[in-house]
Design an enzyme around this catalytic site. Structure first.
Site, PDB file in Angstrom:
ATOM      1  CB  SER A 192      -0.991   0.111   1.255  1.00  0.00           C
ATOM      2  OG  SER A 192      -1.512   1.324   1.205  1.00  0.00           O
TER       3      SER A 192
ATOM      4  N   GLY B  19     -15.648  -3.806 -15.107  1.00  0.00           N
ATOM      5  CA  GLY B  19     -15.507  -4.657 -13.936  1.00  0.00           C
ATOM      6  C   GLY B  19     -16.829  -4.379 -13.009  1.00  0.00           C
ATOM      7  CB  ALA B  20     -19.179  -6.038 -11.537  1.00  0.00           C
TER       8      ALA B  20
ATOM      9  CE  LYS C 137     -12.388  -0.480   0.615  1.00  0.00           C
ATOM     10  NZ  LYS C 137     -12.345   0.224  -0.725  1.00  0.00           N
TER      11      LYS C 137
ATOM     12  N   GLY D 245     -15.720  -4.135  -5.896  1.00  0.00           N
ATOM     13  CA  GLY D 245     -15.956  -3.234  -4.818  1.00  0.00           C
ATOM     14  C   GLY D 245     -15.824  -2.014  -5.426  1.00  0.00           C
TER      15      GLY D 245
HETATM   16  P1  ATR Z   1     -11.810  -4.577  -6.347  1.00  0.00           P
HETATM   17  O1  ATR Z   1     -12.770  -4.757  -5.009  1.00  0.00           O
HETATM   18  O2  ATR Z   1     -10.617  -4.027  -6.055  1.00  0.00           O
HETATM   19  O3  ATR Z   1     -12.864  -3.894  -7.360  1.00  0.00           O
HETATM   20  P2  ATR Z   1     -12.607  -7.057  -6.921  1.00  0.00           P
HETATM   21  O4  ATR Z   1     -13.891  -7.299  -6.355  1.00  0.00           O
HETATM   22  O5  ATR Z   1     -11.539  -8.568  -6.800  1.00  0.00           O
HETATM   23  O6  ATR Z   1     -11.699  -6.010  -6.776  1.00  0.00           O
HETATM   24  O7  ATR Z   1     -12.731  -7.140  -8.468  1.00  0.00           O
HETATM   25  C1  ATR Z   1     -11.918  -7.357  -9.564  1.00  0.00           C
HETATM   26  C2  ATR Z   1     -12.598  -7.105 -10.812  1.00  0.00           C
HETATM   27  O8  ATR Z   1     -11.521  -7.483 -11.869  1.00  0.00           O
HETATM   28  C3  ATR Z   1     -13.831  -7.924 -11.339  1.00  0.00           C
HETATM   29  O9  ATR Z   1     -14.609  -7.116 -12.066  1.00  0.00           O
HETATM   30  C4  ATR Z   1     -13.310  -9.293 -12.019  1.00  0.00           C
HETATM   31  O10 ATR Z   1     -14.078  -9.822 -12.902  1.00  0.00           O
HETATM   32  P3  ATR Z   1     -14.762 -11.107 -12.126  1.00  0.00           P
HETATM   33  O11 ATR Z   1     -16.043 -10.465 -11.515  1.00  0.00           O
HETATM   34  O12 ATR Z   1     -15.358 -11.772 -13.467  1.00  0.00           O
HETATM   35  O13 ATR Z   1     -13.843 -12.007 -11.383  1.00  0.00           O
HETATM   36  C5  ATR Z   1     -12.280  -8.418 -12.987  1.00  0.00           C
HETATM   37  N1  ATR Z   1     -11.071  -9.123 -13.385  1.00  0.00           N
HETATM   38  C6  ATR Z   1     -10.158  -9.966 -12.705  1.00  0.00           C
HETATM   39  N2  ATR Z   1      -9.160 -10.609 -13.609  1.00  0.00           N
HETATM   40  C7  ATR Z   1     -10.009 -10.372 -14.890  1.00  0.00           C
HETATM   41  C8  ATR Z   1      -9.553 -10.815 -16.206  1.00  0.00           C
HETATM   42  N3  ATR Z   1      -8.607 -11.466 -16.594  1.00  0.00           N
HETATM   43  N4  ATR Z   1     -10.216 -10.618 -17.320  1.00  0.00           N
HETATM   44  C9  ATR Z   1     -11.542  -9.697 -16.926  1.00  0.00           C
HETATM   45  N5  ATR Z   1     -11.825  -9.143 -15.991  1.00  0.00           N
HETATM   46  C10 ATR Z   1     -11.141  -9.481 -14.765  1.00  0.00           C
END
Ligand code: ATR
Length: 273
Positions: free
Chosen positions: A20, A129-130, A71, A132
């Site tokens: 961090s 992405g989806a 969180k 947090g």
């Molecule tokens: P944070 O809370 O930091 O956003 P997270 O909850 O682990 O982290 O979310 C990671 C995001 O990266 C998710 O949207 C994940 O997609 P999935 O829901 O399908 O897992 C996305 N992600 C991680 N690796 C990926 C990849 N190789 N291709 C596409 N999306 C990816």
């Protein structure tokens, strides 16, 4: 600085926290303002993180930053909270903990810095992405946009994120090209493009010339996505913006002082180089 029994203790908790940048950023601001406080990073691995966070209250910690995956537990552990997902806790005079979320407002601060006129420009938002971070950003932008589309590799997660917003929508991962072509603001929130993670061939050639493109990845600071869209002259926002502004708002919550975000950017850019 000299640490004494009177020194206020603040901490970042999460898992992992080893890489961090928050301790560097927060301790530098503490020094800028000559405060008797110190900010450390504590990895928290616990079957009951809310109980562990309540115990930190008993130890008299003055404040906490909370990161993935704690969180929700932080909001639960607090005596009052402004959000079900909290990244900041503050110890009050009566010993209770108040919880806050500065991620969304921090994102908006950073966006306003990168594109001061974004409110006039942004109607259609695409969030890639989806997780947090994506959900927090979607919530912050929702009142200002017509639509917030989530495109996520795992469609179900995108649907959950979209359903939480009145103007939330989903876009199939296969339809990313269409999404890139239609959006006024694109925010990349996945780990794609991060150091040691896979790259992705983003369809940047389809972006509108007026689009704003943000990437929350900051290792590297210039991701492939940002480099490609800068090459086309688009407005961009890098991953340090949100980190710095959520931290500045946290510092203000703890100390009642808004710290110097420009200095923070210089320090963090040097640390990443
Ligand atoms: P944070 O809370 O930091 O956003 P997270 O909850 O682990 O982290 O979310 C990671 C995001 O990266 C998710 O949207 C994940 O997609 P999935 O829901 O399908 O897992 C996305 N992600 C991680 N690796 C990926 C990849 N190789 N291709 C596409 N999306 C990816």
């Amino acid at each position: 600085m000299i640490i004494t029994p009177a020194t206020k203790l603040l901490a970042l908790i999460g898992d992992p926290v080893e890489h961090s940048l928050s301790p560097l950023m927060q301790n530098a601001w503490i020094a800028d303002h000559g405060l008797d406080a110190v900010y450390v990073a504590l990895p928290l691995r616990s079957a009951d993180p809310a109980a562990a966070i309540r115990a930190l209250k008993d130890f008299g910690l003055a404040g906490l930053n909370v990161t993935v995956p704690h969180k929700e537990a932080a909001a639960l552990a607090a005596d009052r909270t402004e959000s079900p997902v909290a990244n900041v806790l503050r110890r009050e005079e009566d010993g209770s903990f108040s919880a806050f979320n500065t991620d969304g407002p921090g994102f908006l601060d950073a966006l306003s810095e990168a594109a001061p006129d974004w409110r006039a420009r942004v109607k259609r938002v695409l969030i890639v992405g989806a997780g947090g971070a994506a959900q927090g950003i979607g919530q912050a932008l929702s009142p200002f946009a017509d639509t917030i589309h989530f495109a996520n590799r795992t469609a179900e997660r995108g649907e959950v994120a979209a359903a939480a917003l009145p103007n939330g929508r989903t876009l199939r991962w296969d339809d990313l090209e269409r999404g890139f072509g239609a959006a006024d603001l694109i925010i990349q929130t996945t780990t794609l493009g991060m150091k040691d993670q896979p790259l992705y061939d983003w369809p940047v050639a389809l972006c509108r010339p007026t689009a704003i493109v943000a990437d929350i990845v900051y290792r590297p600071l210039e991701t492939d996505l940002l480099r490609a869209v800068r090459g086309r002259g688009l407005t961009t926002m890098d991953g340090l913006g949100m980190l710095i502004h959520q931290g500045a708002r946290a510092f203000d919550i703890w100390f009642g002082i808004h710290p110097d975000t420009t200095k923070a950017r210089e320090r963090l850019t040097a640390a990443l180089a």
